[in-house]
Design a protein around this motif. Sequence first.
Motif, short mmCIF file in Angstrom:
data_model
loop_
_atom_site.label_atom_id
_atom_site.label_comp_id
_atom_site.label_asym_id
_atom_site.label_seq_id
_atom_site.Cartn_x
_atom_site.Cartn_y
_atom_site.Cartn_z
N THR A 168 45.21 69.21 44.07
CA THR A 168 46.64 68.92 44.11
C THR A 168 47.27 69.76 45.23
OG1 THR A 168 47.31 70.69 42.59
CG2 THR A 168 46.58 68.61 41.61
N SER A 193 56.85 55.86 28.03
CA SER A 193 57.08 56.81 29.13
C SER A 193 57.61 58.14 28.60
CB SER A 193 58.08 56.23 30.13
OG SER A 193 59.33 55.96 29.50
N LYS A 214 50.93 64.42 36.39
CA LYS A 214 52.24 63.77 36.55
C LYS A 214 53.09 64.54 37.56
CE LYS A 214 56.21 62.09 33.90
NZ LYS A 214 57.22 62.84 34.66
N GLN A 215 53.08 65.87 37.49
CA GLN A 215 53.88 66.69 38.41
C GLN A 215 53.44 66.52 39.86
OE1 GLN A 215 53.46 70.68 36.88
NE2 GLN A 215 54.73 70.27 35.07
N ASN A 216 52.17 66.25 40.06
CA ASN A 216 51.63 66.10 41.41
C ASN A 216 51.47 64.63 41.82
OD1 ASN A 216 50.67 68.94 42.51
ND2 ASN A 216 50.25 68.91 40.32
N SER A 217 52.16 63.73 41.11
CA SER A 217 52.18 62.29 41.43
C SER A 217 50.78 61.68 41.43
CB SER A 217 52.85 62.08 42.80
OG SER A 217 54.16 62.58 42.80
N LEU A 218 49.90 62.20 40.59
CA LEU A 218 48.57 61.63 40.46
C LEU A 218 48.46 60.74 39.21
CD1 LEU A 218 46.41 64.74 41.46
CD2 LEU A 218 46.95 62.73 42.84
N TYR A 220 51.33 57.99 36.90
CA TYR A 220 52.68 57.49 36.73
C TYR A 220 52.71 56.40 35.65
CZ TYR A 220 51.30 53.27 39.32
OH TYR A 220 50.68 52.10 39.70
N ASP A 222 53.69 52.76 34.54
CA ASP A 222 53.99 51.43 35.08
C ASP A 222 54.86 50.69 34.06
OD1 ASP A 222 54.05 48.82 36.02
OD2 ASP A 222 51.98 48.90 36.77
N TRP A 228 50.16 53.97 31.47
CA TRP A 228 50.04 55.05 32.44
C TRP A 228 48.90 54.74 33.40
CZ3 TRP A 228 53.37 59.00 33.03
CH2 TRP A 228 54.29 59.23 31.99
#
Length: 233
Positions: A168, A193, A214-218, A220, A222, A228
Motif C-alpha cells: 500500500t 456498505s 478500504k483506506q488504500n482504495s484496494l 470498494y 459496488d 465488495w
Amino acid sequence: MKIIMFKLTDEEYKELEERARREGYVLINDFIRSLIFSSPQNSQINQFDLSNQIVSRLEKKIQDMINPFTSQIEDIKGKIANLTERVETLEDKIGARESPKDSEPKKVKKDLGNISKSLTASNREGTKKTAMDVLREQGAIFESELKLNNPDAFFDKLEKHGAIIIATDSERIAVDQNFMEEFKKKISEIHTSDELEAQKYLTKQEYKLFQKLKQNSLMYFDATTKSWKLLVS
C-alpha cells in the motif's frame, strides 16, 4: 587701565541690577564684564561639550544594561557548541561500533525476533517459531506494527515461503494464503456498505485487513451489484 562709561535710565539700571542678582553677582560691574566676554561662540562650544557629556553618559548606561545579556548569550553559545561537539562524538562512537561485516541472514534473524513475543519464546518442545508460523497463526502481519531493521529482506523472505504481500502507499501487509481465501469468501457474502454491519461477519484480524484495504482504495463497495470488490489477488 581703560574705562568704558555709558548712561542708563533708572529703569534700565534697575533691570540690570536684578539680572545681576539672579545670576549670583554682587557687583554689577562683574556681571557686565561677564556679559561682554561671554561670546556666542564660547556658548555654543559649552553647549556642544555638554551634549557630548550627556550622550556619553547615556551610552555608558545603555552599555552597562546590555553587558549582562551579552555575557549570557555568549555563555549559551558556548554550551551549544559543547553539546554539538558531544553529540558528534557520540555519533562517531556509535558508527564505529556498527560492523559492516554483518551478513544478511543475521539481519533477517534479528527482524524475525521483533515481530512478536511468539518469535522469541520457545515452546515446550524447545522449537522456535518462524515468521511463517506466526503469520499462519495471525493470518496477517502489518508492517506498521513491526520494528524492523531490514523490512525489505523480511517481507521478501515471507513471500518466498508463500505469503501474499500487499503493498500500500503507507506500508506492506503479509497475508497467509488460507487466511486470504477465507477473507474473500466472507467478503463475498457481505451485501451492505455499512462498515459496522460488515464488521459483524469478520474476525478482529479480518476487519483490520478490511479497513486497511478500504483506506488504500484496494477494496470498494459496488452499488450496482451490492457487493465488495477486492483489487488484490
